[in-house]
Every structure is written in C-alpha cells, then in structure tokens.
Design a protein around this motif. Structure first.
Motif, PDB file in Angstrom:
ATOM      1  N   ASN A  80     101.436   8.806  20.907  1.00 20.84           N
ATOM      2  CA  ASN A  80     101.880   7.709  20.025  1.00 20.84           C
ATOM      3  C   ASN A  80     101.006   7.501  19.016  1.00 20.84           C
ATOM      4  OD1 ASN A  80     104.153   5.996  19.269  1.00 20.84           O
ATOM      5  ND2 ASN A  80     104.197   4.459  20.955  1.00 20.84           N
ATOM      6  N   ASN A  81     101.920   7.109  18.034  1.00 20.67           N
ATOM      7  CA  ASN A  81     100.936   6.017  17.235  1.00 20.67           C
ATOM      8  C   ASN A  81      98.894   7.020  17.066  1.00 20.67           C
ATOM      9  OD1 ASN A  81     102.499   4.235  15.895  1.00 20.67           O
ATOM     10  ND2 ASN A  81     102.418   3.128  17.698  1.00 20.67           N
ATOM     11  N   GLY A  82      98.279   6.000  16.725  1.00 20.55           N
ATOM     12  CA  GLY A  82      97.103   6.620  16.979  1.00 20.55           C
ATOM     13  C   GLY A  82      96.561   7.148  18.010  1.00 20.55           C
ATOM     14  N   HIS A  83      96.128   7.872  18.327  1.00 21.39           N
ATOM     15  CA  HIS A  83      95.761   8.752  19.500  1.00 21.39           C
ATOM     16  C   HIS A  83      94.567  10.713  19.285  1.00 21.39           C
ATOM     17  CE1 HIS A  83      99.064  10.768  18.463  1.00 21.39           C
ATOM     18  NE2 HIS A  83      98.655  11.764  18.428  1.00 21.39           N
ATOM     19  N   SER A  84      93.964  10.582  21.011  1.00 20.76           N
ATOM     20  CA  SER A  84      93.230  11.791  21.358  1.00 20.76           C
ATOM     21  C   SER A  84      92.511  12.082  22.017  1.00 20.76           C
ATOM     22  CB  SER A  84      91.738  11.724  19.369  1.00 20.76           C
ATOM     23  OG  SER A  84      91.229  10.700  20.106  1.00 20.76           O
ATOM     24  N   TYR A  85      92.128  13.571  22.165  1.00 17.97           N
ATOM     25  CA  TYR A  85      91.691  13.634  23.242  1.00 17.97           C
ATOM     26  C   TYR A  85      90.639  13.876  22.699  1.00 17.97           C
ATOM     27  CZ  TYR A  85      94.256  18.041  23.209  1.00 17.97           C
ATOM     28  OH  TYR A  85      94.674  19.646  22.462  1.00 17.97           O
ATOM     29  N   SER A  86      88.990  14.719  23.608  1.00 14.93           N
ATOM     30  CA  SER A  86      88.165  14.553  23.282  1.00 14.93           C
ATOM     31  C   SER A  86      86.845  14.402  24.372  1.00 14.93           C
ATOM     32  CB  SER A  86      88.262  13.595  21.692  1.00 14.93           C
ATOM     33  OG  SER A  86      87.363  12.556  22.542  1.00 14.93           O
ATOM     34  N   ASN A  87      86.619  15.578  23.912  1.00 15.63           N
ATOM     35  CA  ASN A  87      84.736  15.621  24.587  1.00 15.63           C
ATOM     36  C   ASN A  87      84.893  16.100  26.228  1.00 15.63           C
ATOM     37  OD1 ASN A  87      83.783  14.102  22.929  1.00 15.63           O
ATOM     38  ND2 ASN A  87      84.201  11.941  24.006  1.00 15.63           N
ATOM     39  N   PHE A  88      85.788  17.151  26.029  1.00 15.73           N
ATOM     40  CA  PHE A  88      85.774  18.070  27.005  1.00 15.73           C
ATOM     41  C   PHE A  88      84.100  18.858  26.997  1.00 15.73           C
ATOM     42  CE2 PHE A  88      89.918  17.445  27.301  1.00 15.73           C
ATOM     43  CZ  PHE A  88      90.204  17.858  28.206  1.00 15.73           C
ATOM     44  N   ALA A  89      84.108  18.553  28.499  1.00 15.48           N
ATOM     45  CA  ALA A  89      82.285  19.111  29.211  1.00 15.48           C
ATOM     46  C   ALA A  89      82.188  19.460  30.289  1.00 15.48           C
ATOM     47  CB  ALA A  89      81.411  18.337  28.582  1.00 15.48           C
ATOM     48  N   TRP A  90      82.070  20.361  30.952  1.00 13.51           N
ATOM     49  CA  TRP A  90      81.104  20.718  32.390  1.00 13.51           C
ATOM     50  C   TRP A  90      80.154  19.960  32.755  1.00 13.51           C
ATOM     51  CZ3 TRP A  90      84.371  23.491  35.666  1.00 13.51           C
ATOM     52  CH2 TRP A  90      85.547  24.077  35.258  1.00 13.51           C
ATOM     53  N   LYS A  91      80.664  18.807  33.441  1.00 11.44           N
ATOM     54  CA  LYS A  91      79.440  18.010  34.430  1.00 11.44           C
ATOM     55  C   LYS A  91      78.603  19.006  35.778  1.00 11.44           C
ATOM     56  CE  LYS A  91      79.481  13.481  36.411  1.00 11.44           C
ATOM     57  NZ  LYS A  91      80.175  12.400  37.710  1.00 11.44           N
ATOM     58  N   ASP A  92      79.192  19.455  35.935  1.00 16.90           N
ATOM     59  CA  ASP A  92      78.577  20.401  37.029  1.00 16.90           C
ATOM     60  C   ASP A  92      79.432  22.172  36.932  1.00 16.90           C
ATOM     61  OD1 ASP A  92      80.905  19.456  39.592  1.00 16.90           O
ATOM     62  OD2 ASP A  92      79.326  18.037  39.890  1.00 16.90           O
ATOM     63  N   ASP A  93      79.124  22.076  38.263  1.00 18.08           N
ATOM     64  CA  ASP A  93      80.001  23.715  38.837  1.00 18.08           C
ATOM     65  C   ASP A  93      81.437  23.945  38.566  1.00 18.08           C
ATOM     66  OD1 ASP A  93      77.401  24.796  38.115  1.00 18.08           O
ATOM     67  OD2 ASP A  93      77.456  25.758  40.654  1.00 18.08           O
ATOM     68  N   HIS A  94      81.583  22.312  39.109  1.00 17.43           N
ATOM     69  CA  HIS A  94      82.997  22.129  40.010  1.00 17.43           C
ATOM     70  C   HIS A  94      84.323  20.926  38.858  1.00 17.43           C
ATOM     71  CE1 HIS A  94      80.946  19.256  42.562  1.00 17.43           C
ATOM     72  NE2 HIS A  94      81.633  20.181  43.711  1.00 17.43           N
ATOM     73  N   THR A  95      82.859  20.376  37.907  1.00 19.12           N
ATOM     74  CA  THR A  95      84.154  19.227  37.608  1.00 19.12           C
ATOM     75  C   THR A  95      83.938  18.519  35.917  1.00 19.12           C
ATOM     76  OG1 THR A  95      83.114  18.206  39.198  1.00 19.12           O
ATOM     77  CG2 THR A  95      83.738  16.214  37.396  1.00 19.12           C
ATOM     78  N   ILE A  96      84.869  18.887  35.236  1.00 13.75           N
ATOM     79  CA  ILE A  96      84.988  18.422  33.676  1.00 13.75           C
ATOM     80  C   ILE A  96      85.323  16.839  33.937  1.00 13.75           C
ATOM     81  CG2 ILE A  96      86.110  20.713  33.479  1.00 13.75           C
ATOM     82  CD1 ILE A  96      88.908  19.575  33.448  1.00 13.75           C
ATOM     83  N   TYR A 101      92.280   8.157  24.295  1.00 16.88           N
ATOM     84  CA  TYR A 101      91.677   7.128  23.084  1.00 16.88           C
ATOM     85  C   TYR A 101      93.059   6.915  22.267  1.00 16.88           C
ATOM     86  CZ  TYR A 101      91.426   4.515  19.090  1.00 16.88           C
ATOM     87  OH  TYR A 101      90.994   4.105  17.926  1.00 16.88           O
ATOM     88  N   ALA A 102      93.167   5.524  22.212  1.00 13.86           N
ATOM     89  CA  ALA A 102      94.979   5.459  22.001  1.00 13.86           C
ATOM     90  C   ALA A 102      94.841   4.029  21.551  1.00 13.86           C
ATOM     91  CB  ALA A 102      95.714   5.147  23.507  1.00 13.86           C
ATOM     92  N   LYS A 103      95.562   4.142  19.958  1.00 17.82           N
ATOM     93  CA  LYS A 103      95.365   2.985  19.379  1.00 17.82           C
ATOM     94  C   LYS A 103      96.549   2.412  18.986  1.00 17.82           C
ATOM     95  CE  LYS A 103      93.707   1.288  14.396  1.00 17.82           C
ATOM     96  NZ  LYS A 103      93.416  -0.059  15.092  1.00 17.82           N
ATOM     97  N   GLY A 104      97.149   1.272  19.490  1.00 14.54           N
ATOM     98  CA  GLY A 104      98.355   0.901  18.813  1.00 14.54           C
ATOM     99  C   GLY A 104      99.063   0.474  17.164  1.00 14.54           C
ATOM    100  N   ALA A 105      99.908   0.704  17.341  1.00 17.32           N
ATOM    101  CA  ALA A 105     100.082   0.237  15.340  1.00 17.32           C
ATOM    102  C   ALA A 105      99.945  -1.499  14.800  1.00 17.32           C
ATOM    103  CB  ALA A 105     101.482   0.955  14.932  1.00 17.32           C
ATOM    104  N   GLY A 106      99.882  -1.889  13.505  1.00 18.67           N
ATOM    105  CA  GLY A 106     100.035  -3.535  13.265  1.00 18.67           C
ATOM    106  C   GLY A 106      98.769  -3.205  12.487  1.00 18.67           C
ATOM    107  N   HIS A 107      99.110  -4.501  12.019  1.00 17.79           N
ATOM    108  CA  HIS A 107      97.914  -5.011  11.429  1.00 17.79           C
ATOM    109  C   HIS A 107      97.333  -6.381  11.803  1.00 17.79           C
ATOM    110  CE1 HIS A 107     100.728  -5.785   8.419  1.00 17.79           C
ATOM    111  NE2 HIS A 107      99.812  -6.965   8.286  1.00 17.79           N
ATOM    112  N   SER A 131      99.998   5.627  22.789  1.00 15.31           N
ATOM    113  CA  SER A 131      99.684   6.595  24.345  1.00 15.31           C
ATOM    114  C   SER A 131      99.335   7.306  24.242  1.00 15.31           C
ATOM    115  CB  SER A 131     100.992   6.256  24.681  1.00 15.31           C
ATOM    116  OG  SER A 131     102.010   6.975  24.431  1.00 15.31           O
ATOM    117  N   MET A 132      98.189   7.757  24.907  1.00 16.72           N
ATOM    118  CA  MET A 132      97.458   9.595  24.551  1.00 16.72           C
ATOM    119  C   MET A 132      98.076   9.787  26.128  1.00 16.72           C
ATOM    120  SD  MET A 132      96.694  12.006  23.129  1.00 16.72           S
ATOM    121  CE  MET A 132      97.757  13.171  23.938  1.00 16.72           C
ATOM    122  N   GLY A 133      98.499  11.042  26.082  1.00 16.67           N
ATOM    123  CA  GLY A 133      98.997  11.370  27.891  1.00 16.67           C
ATOM    124  C   GLY A 133      98.533  13.268  27.749  1.00 16.67           C
ATOM    125  N   ILE A 134      98.231  13.239  28.623  1.00 11.37           N
ATOM    126  CA  ILE A 134      98.120  14.750  29.080  1.00 11.37           C
ATOM    127  C   ILE A 134      98.175  15.628  30.229  1.00 11.37           C
ATOM    128  CG2 ILE A 134      95.662  14.633  27.277  1.00 11.37           C
ATOM    129  CD1 ILE A 134      94.257  15.366  29.206  1.00 11.37           C
TER     130      ILE A 134
END
Length: 141
Positions: A80-96, A101-107, A131-134
């Motif tokens: 909803n409104n401004g949103h994204s998911y990013s920076n997926f990476a392996w931290k170690d052998d079994h953890t990501i 990110y979410a941004k509400g509308a308005g000024h 909102s950003m949900g995954i």
C-alpha cells in the motif's frame, strides 16, 4: 468428554513435534513457508525494518528455483502506497537477512506564521498509511 479432548490435544502436539524434527532421510514438502513479515507507516512517515529468518535444512534447498535467492521465494501479501522489499542475502549457511520499507501517503503542511513565528503545529494533508507485507517460502528438492 475432557479426556477425549485431552487425547486429541496430545495427539496434535505429538504430530507438530514430529513434523518439526524432520530427519535427513525424511521427505519434506516441496514448498514450505518459513516466515511472514510486515511493516506499516502512517501518513507522511516512512519505516524501514531489517529481518533475519532461519532456513530449515538449507542443504536440501532446490537451488534451481531462482527467486530472490536460489531456493527462496517471496510472495507479497500487503502493498500500500510506497513500499518495497530488498537486500536479500545469506547471513550464514542457514540464515537469510532482508529489509522491508513502507511509506505513508501525504505531504506536510507547515503551520501559519504571524510575524515570522509559527502558530500551532503543522499537519499531514492527504494522509494515508503505507504497508509492505511478505511471506517467504523455501523450495526443496
């Protein structure tokens, strides 16, 4: 009646415990949900949050599935409104790790000024939440 309910509860708990402790020689479902995450932001505000998720049995991932990471899929559940998911990476052998990110509308509207001095506070015109949900799924061989 209470004894029957207690037996059902005990049986359900034993089933959950046995499914959670899969051995290397046991068959895993081909796709397993491993996480659900969500961030929200009010109007005129934004939110960034980093998450860490453990991946069960990473040695059995189907690396031929090319999602955000090999063997890992993301499904959007809220956007909803401004949103994204990013920076997926392996931290170690079994953890990501990843970021939502979410941004509400308005000024932002500044308050009126009298002789250069603001009177009262400002306000957010056209405010609406963001909102950003995954959901994150692991693909297994």
């Amino acid at each position: 009646m209470a004894e029957v309910t207690g037996r059902k509860l005990l049986a359900a708990l034993m089933l959950v415990a046995s499914v959670g402790a899969a051995r290397a020689d046991e068959e895993l479902p081909s796709v397993v949900k491993i996480a659900s995450q969500n961030v929200t932001a009010n109007g005129c505000h934004d939110t960034t949050q980093s998450f860490t998720t453990s991946v069960p049995h990473p040695e059995r991932l189907d690396r031929s599935y090319h999602g955000v990471l090999d063997g890992i899929e993301v499904r959007v559940t809220a956007a909803n409104n401004g949103h994204s998911y990013s920076n997926f990476a392996w931290k170690d052998d079994h953890t990501i790790t990843y970021t939502l990110y979410a941004k509400g509308a308005g000024h932002w509207v500044d308050p009126p000024k009298i002789f250069g001095t603001p009177i009262g506070g400002g306000w957010c015109a056209g405010a609406a939440g963001g909102s950003m949900g995954i959901e994150i799924f692991a693909h297994y061989k």
